[in-house]
Design an enzyme around this catalytic site. Structure first.
Site, mmCIF file in Angstrom:
data_model
loop_
_atom_site.group_PDB
_atom_site.id
_atom_site.type_symbol
_atom_site.label_atom_id
_atom_site.label_comp_id
_atom_site.label_asym_id
_atom_site.label_seq_id
_atom_site.Cartn_x
_atom_site.Cartn_y
_atom_site.Cartn_z
ATOM 1 N N HIS A 10 -62.169 1.831 -18.734
ATOM 2 C CA HIS A 10 -62.198 2.979 -19.661
ATOM 3 C C HIS A 10 -60.926 3.710 -19.624
ATOM 4 C CE1 HIS A 10 -64.933 6.561 -20.870
ATOM 5 N NE2 HIS A 10 -63.533 6.961 -21.027
ATOM 6 N N HIS A 12 -57.784 5.922 -22.238
ATOM 7 C CA HIS A 12 -57.482 6.559 -23.506
ATOM 8 C C HIS A 12 -55.866 6.350 -23.612
ATOM 9 C CE1 HIS A 12 -61.325 8.643 -24.082
ATOM 10 N NE2 HIS A 12 -61.320 8.640 -22.692
ATOM 11 N N LEU A 13 -55.589 5.463 -24.431
ATOM 12 C CA LEU A 13 -54.202 5.342 -24.764
ATOM 13 C C LEU A 13 -53.655 6.138 -25.756
ATOM 14 C CD1 LEU A 13 -53.793 1.440 -24.446
ATOM 15 C CD2 LEU A 13 -52.900 3.267 -22.866
ATOM 16 N N LYS A 96 -68.800 2.425 -28.500
ATOM 17 C CA LYS A 96 -68.638 3.671 -27.682
ATOM 18 C C LYS A 96 -69.279 4.674 -28.362
ATOM 19 C CE LYS A 96 -67.571 6.462 -24.280
ATOM 20 N NZ LYS A 96 -66.553 7.072 -23.839
ATOM 21 N N HIS A 133 -70.996 7.879 -23.397
ATOM 22 C CA HIS A 133 -70.609 9.091 -22.770
ATOM 23 C C HIS A 133 -71.918 9.556 -22.560
ATOM 24 C CE1 HIS A 133 -67.933 12.413 -22.157
ATOM 25 N NE2 HIS A 133 -68.958 13.075 -21.940
ATOM 26 N N HIS A 168 -67.939 7.122 -16.825
ATOM 27 C CA HIS A 168 -67.662 7.869 -15.903
ATOM 28 C C HIS A 168 -68.717 8.848 -15.198
ATOM 29 C CE1 HIS A 168 -68.036 10.047 -19.804
ATOM 30 N NE2 HIS A 168 -66.758 9.604 -20.273
ATOM 31 N N ASP A 241 -60.647 6.465 -17.008
ATOM 32 C CA ASP A 241 -60.605 7.731 -17.928
ATOM 33 C C ASP A 241 -59.559 8.373 -18.038
ATOM 34 O OD1 ASP A 241 -61.914 9.348 -20.171
ATOM 35 O OD2 ASP A 241 -63.055 10.476 -18.671
ATOM 36 N N HIS A 245 -53.195 14.606 -22.216
ATOM 37 C CA HIS A 245 -52.972 15.643 -23.138
ATOM 38 C C HIS A 245 -51.505 16.306 -22.768
ATOM 39 C CE1 HIS A 245 -57.128 15.680 -24.965
ATOM 40 N NE2 HIS A 245 -57.410 15.514 -23.596
ATOM 41 N N ALA A 257 -59.886 18.690 -22.518
ATOM 42 C CA ALA A 257 -60.537 17.948 -21.375
ATOM 43 C C ALA A 257 -59.920 16.604 -21.288
ATOM 44 C CB ALA A 257 -61.968 17.861 -21.645
HETATM 45 C C1 NCD Z 1 -61.464 12.177 -22.853
HETATM 46 C C2 NCD Z 1 -60.199 12.365 -24.081
HETATM 47 O O1 NCD Z 1 -59.235 13.330 -23.728
HETATM 48 O O2 NCD Z 1 -60.467 11.799 -24.871
HETATM 49 N N1 NCD Z 1 -61.589 13.419 -22.125
HETATM 50 C C3 NCD Z 1 -62.107 13.624 -20.990
HETATM 51 O O3 NCD Z 1 -62.271 14.695 -20.454
HETATM 52 N N2 NCD Z 1 -62.649 12.816 -20.193
HETATM 53 C C4 NCD Z 1 -62.524 12.064 -23.657
HETATM 54 C C5 NCD Z 1 -63.682 11.537 -22.944
HETATM 55 O O4 NCD Z 1 -63.808 10.436 -22.112
HETATM 56 O O5 NCD Z 1 -64.740 12.295 -22.450
HETATM 57 ZN ZN ZN Z 2 -62.780 8.949 -21.676
#
Ligand code: NCD
Ligand code: ZN
Length: 332
Positions: A10, A12-13, A96, A133, A168, A241, A245, A257
């Protein structure tokens, strides 16, 4: 010491410049990663998916030979079962589902989970994994995961051949629920939820860098996650996860988040499994996820050295998880 490379199930790239900045950390520790589709714009169609995979491989450059991005698509209320076959042939291995408004880029997400039964059915027939999610929109923030478990149970009861991952997990209730469901239902656990509780976000002064969805919960929830991750149950495997940011997007009145853990995965997981006295690290990070997704175990290794180092305060304008902390293991 030698460790088998991780499968980050899991991740985010992102895209563009951010992708180029964060990808090297994953390449250095992970053989594969399940890449989340909540980009902007999102990965919705077969051609989105093909383009996003190419962008990732291009950003990986010469390292791409040693890395496989496992591609996903975003399930929205508009998702049609007829698109599932083309997504599958484009190489998707999972879809997803983001409930409406519960996390980054989930606006306009799903509220009517039953309306998508035909999509789950098509995914089941195609052998695609449904990644959830697991937070119920509109519920009180700390209860959103627990309230979602009924949705999970209903989908699991109806689609008994569909592989489902509750992503998660953050609560003892979710661990118990997934444990009780049949083997086609599993869960990912992040690195940060093994380390932090709600107090690390707001128990003292507000720390926006520990703000993520689902938010970290109570100490007893964290204990349940540690137990699930380290005990050798094949139903629980690693998904970081890691969700980068920019500092500006985190340190502001409407902070995003996401915890950026990719730079510290292996050192912190090694340390945690050592502290608990568990010999299940390889199973958790490299075997159970692969088994669940029907992939061969990866054959790449990394080297960790017992040597203290300080996690930098900032990496390319992004604050990594545990910034400023002293860690025991260092990646060679
Ligand atoms: C993730 C994101 O920033 O893309 N943020 C997070 O708080 N986990 C999205 C997600 O997996 O909920
Ligand atoms: Zn995520």
């Amino acid at each position: 010491m030698r460790l088998r490379k991780f499968d980050d199930m899991h991740l985010h790239l992102r895209q563009g410049e951010m992708l180029k900045l964060v990808l090297p950390y994953t390449l250095s520790q992970c053989a594969r990663a399940l890449v989340m589709p909540n980009t902007s714009p999102a990965v919705l169609t077969a051609s989105d998916l093909t383009n996003y995979r190419s962008e990732i491989l291009q950003a990986a450059g010469s390292a791409k030979a040693g890395f496989e991005p496992l591609m996903t698509f975003k399930i929205t209320p508009a998702c049609d079962s007829s698109s599932i076959a083309s997504l599958k042939s484009a190489g998707a291995i999972a879809g997803k589902l983001y409930p409406d408004g519960v996390t980054t880029n989930s606006e306009g997400g799903v509220r009517d989970f039953r309306a998508l039964f035909p999509v789950y059915e098509a995914m089941q027939e195609a052998g695609l994994v449904l990644c959830l999610h697991g937070e119920l929109p509109g519920a009180f923030s700390l209860d959103r995961e627990e309230k979602f478990l009924e949705v999970l149970q209903e989908i699991a009861a109806r689609f008994t051949r569909l592989k489902i991952v509750l992503e998660h997990v953050t609560t003892a209730a979710a661990v118990a629920c997934v444990s009780a469901l049949p083997a086609n239902v599993a869960a990912t656990i992040t690195l940060h939820h093994l380390y932090i509780t709600l107090d690390d976000l707001l128990g003292d002064k507000l720390n926006p860098h520990n703000f993520c969805k689902p938010v970290a919960k109570r100490p007893e929830d964290r204990e349940a996650l540690i137990k699930a991750a380290t005990s050798g149950s094949a139903k629980f495997f690693f998904g970081s996860d890691s969700a980068p940011h920019s500092i500006e997007a985190k340190e502001c009145a409407c902070g995003a988040a996401g915890v950026y853990s990719a730079p510290v995965l292996a050192p912190l997981l090694k340390q945690l499994f050592d502290d608990v006295g568990s010999d299940q690290l390889e199973n958790f990070v490299s075997r159970f996820g692969a088994d669940f997704y029907g992939l061969p175990v990866n054959q790449d290794f990394i080297e960790l050295k017992e040597e203290e180092w300080l996690v930098p305060e900032v990496l390319d304008g992004i604050k990594p998880f545990m910034a400023g902390s002293r860690l025991r293991w260092r990646l060679v």
